[in-house]
Each structure stands twice: as structure tokens, then as C-alpha cells.
Design a protein around this motif. Structure first.
Motif, short mmCIF file in Angstrom:
data_model
loop_
_atom_site.label_atom_id
_atom_site.label_comp_id
_atom_site.label_asym_id
_atom_site.label_seq_id
_atom_site.Cartn_x
_atom_site.Cartn_y
_atom_site.Cartn_z
N ALA A 125 0.67 -1.03 0.33
CA ALA A 125 0.22 -0.16 -0.14
C ALA A 125 1.12 1.30 0.07
CB ALA A 125 -1.09 -0.05 1.74
N HIS A 126 2.17 0.66 0.73
CA HIS A 126 2.97 2.81 0.95
C HIS A 126 3.59 2.30 -1.08
CE1 HIS A 126 6.19 -1.20 2.24
NE2 HIS A 126 6.18 -0.04 1.54
N ASN A 127 3.45 2.01 -1.77
CA ASN A 127 4.29 1.97 -2.79
C ASN A 127 2.91 2.96 -3.66
OD1 ASN A 127 5.91 1.02 -4.06
ND2 ASN A 127 6.49 -0.86 -4.27
N GLU A 128 3.36 3.35 -3.67
CA GLU A 128 2.79 4.67 -4.76
C GLU A 128 3.43 4.65 -5.60
OE1 GLU A 128 2.40 8.92 -2.23
OE2 GLU A 128 1.59 7.95 -0.99
N ASP A 129 4.40 4.43 -6.31
CA ASP A 129 5.02 4.63 -7.83
C ASP A 129 4.01 3.58 -7.91
OD1 ASP A 129 5.91 6.47 -7.15
OD2 ASP A 129 7.79 6.23 -7.07
N ALA A 130 4.56 2.18 -7.55
CA ALA A 130 3.70 1.08 -8.05
C ALA A 130 2.03 0.94 -8.18
CB ALA A 130 3.81 -0.38 -6.88
N VAL A 131 1.27 1.31 -7.36
CA VAL A 131 0.40 1.56 -7.63
C VAL A 131 0.18 2.48 -8.46
CG1 VAL A 131 -2.01 2.05 -6.01
CG2 VAL A 131 -0.68 0.96 -4.76
N ALA A 132 0.03 3.31 -9.11
CA ALA A 132 0.19 4.40 -9.96
C ALA A 132 -0.11 4.46 -10.88
CB ALA A 132 0.68 5.72 -9.72
N PHE A 133 1.11 2.91 -11.21
CA PHE A 133 1.65 2.34 -12.94
C PHE A 133 0.20 0.81 -13.00
CE2 PHE A 133 3.19 -1.80 -14.97
CZ PHE A 133 3.61 -1.34 -15.76
N TYR A 134 0.21 0.39 -11.79
CA TYR A 134 -0.64 -0.20 -12.45
C TYR A 134 -2.06 -0.24 -12.21
CZ TYR A 134 3.23 -4.48 -10.94
OH TYR A 134 4.02 -4.83 -10.86
N LYS A 135 -2.45 1.39 -11.89
CA LYS A 135 -3.81 1.86 -11.98
C LYS A 135 -3.72 2.32 -13.56
CE LYS A 135 -5.70 3.15 -7.91
NZ LYS A 135 -5.78 3.90 -6.82
#
Length: 148
Positions: A125-135
């Protein structure tokens, strides 16, 4: 008046191949970088990571490597869960990030491997770059897993 120079990025020539057991040491090293980069609490040593990669490749996981000039610049580890594919890890080496490698790699996997079912993955959850990429790539949150 001097002509204005325009910057054109040089496209990376990327080869994608299936990982072999002989790749476990480099995969473990890349996995150690992934753990560090995403601030994961995993404290496994490189020896433990080598053994884990070896076991995964021998038993249930498939791994593909993205190479540039023979050097591994990214890898993706996944397994077939029957109704879906579970992507365990996707890692792009630091020097090659923000150049479209992950997108091209996922596109290749969807065109050549993941043609018949959905793909699931976990992201810290704290890996905002990865979350943004996958979204941005089109993944949607299906479950919130919480820990205490």
C-alpha cells in the motif's frame, strides 16, 4: 540564429526470454533490490533468496526476463492459479525505470502468455509509484488485505 535541437529518446531494444534455473543467482540479486526499493519488511539473505527463487522455478512459478544487450533489465515472476494468473513480482532495474520497460514487458506477456485469463497481483500500500503504475496500466483494486 541557431536551430533548436529536439531530443528524441533512443528506443531500447528489448529481448524477452524465459528464465532458467541457471538464472537464480541474478534473480535473487534483483529480488533483493526489489525488496529494498519497495521498503518491504522481508529480511531474507541473498542465500535464502537464491534458494527461494530456485524452489519457485522448480515447483510452480514461471519467470520471464527482459534483456538489453544480453543484460537483464527486468523480470516478471508469475504462476497459473487455474482461474487467473498471479503475478508475484515485476521488477525493472533502477537505471531503466520510467522508459516504458514495464509497460512493454506487460504488453508482451498479455500478447504472448496471459491470453486466456485475468492477472492478479499484490502491491504494498505504501508503494505509491507501483500503485499508480498498475492503475494507469488498467489494474483495479479488488481487495484490501490488512495486517496487524
Amino acid at each position: 540564429m541557431r536551430p533548436q535541437l529536439t531530443h528524441f529518446p533512443i528506443p531500447i531494444v528489448m529481448e524477452i526470454v524465459r528464465a532458467e534455473l541457471t538464472d537464480v543467482e541474478i534473480l535473487a540479486e534483483l529480488n533483493k533490490r526489489l525488496i529494498k526499493d519497495e521498503h518491504h519488511p522481508n529480511s531474507m539473505s541473498i542465500i535464502q533468496l537464491i534458494q527461494r527463487m530456485k524452489t519457485w522455478l522448480e515447483e510452480e512459478y514461471v519467470c520471464y526476463l527482459a534483456k538489453e544487450n544480453g543484460s537483464i533489465i527486468a523480470y516478471c515472476m508469475y504462476k497459473d492459479e487455474g482461474k487467473y494468473y498471479y503475478m508475484r513480482q515485476l521488477f525493472v532495474d533502477r537505471e531503466h525505470r520510467r522508459k516504458g520497460i514495464a509497460t512493454r514487458f506487460l504488453n508482451w506477456l498479455y500478447e504472448n502468455i496471459w491470453t486466456d485469463k485475468k492477472v492478479r497481483l499484490d502491491v504494498l500500500a505504501h508503494n505509491e509509484d507501483a500503485v499508480a503504475f498498475y492503475k494507469k496500466y488498467g489494474f483495479r483494486i479488488g481487495v484490501f488485505r490488512m495486517e496487524k
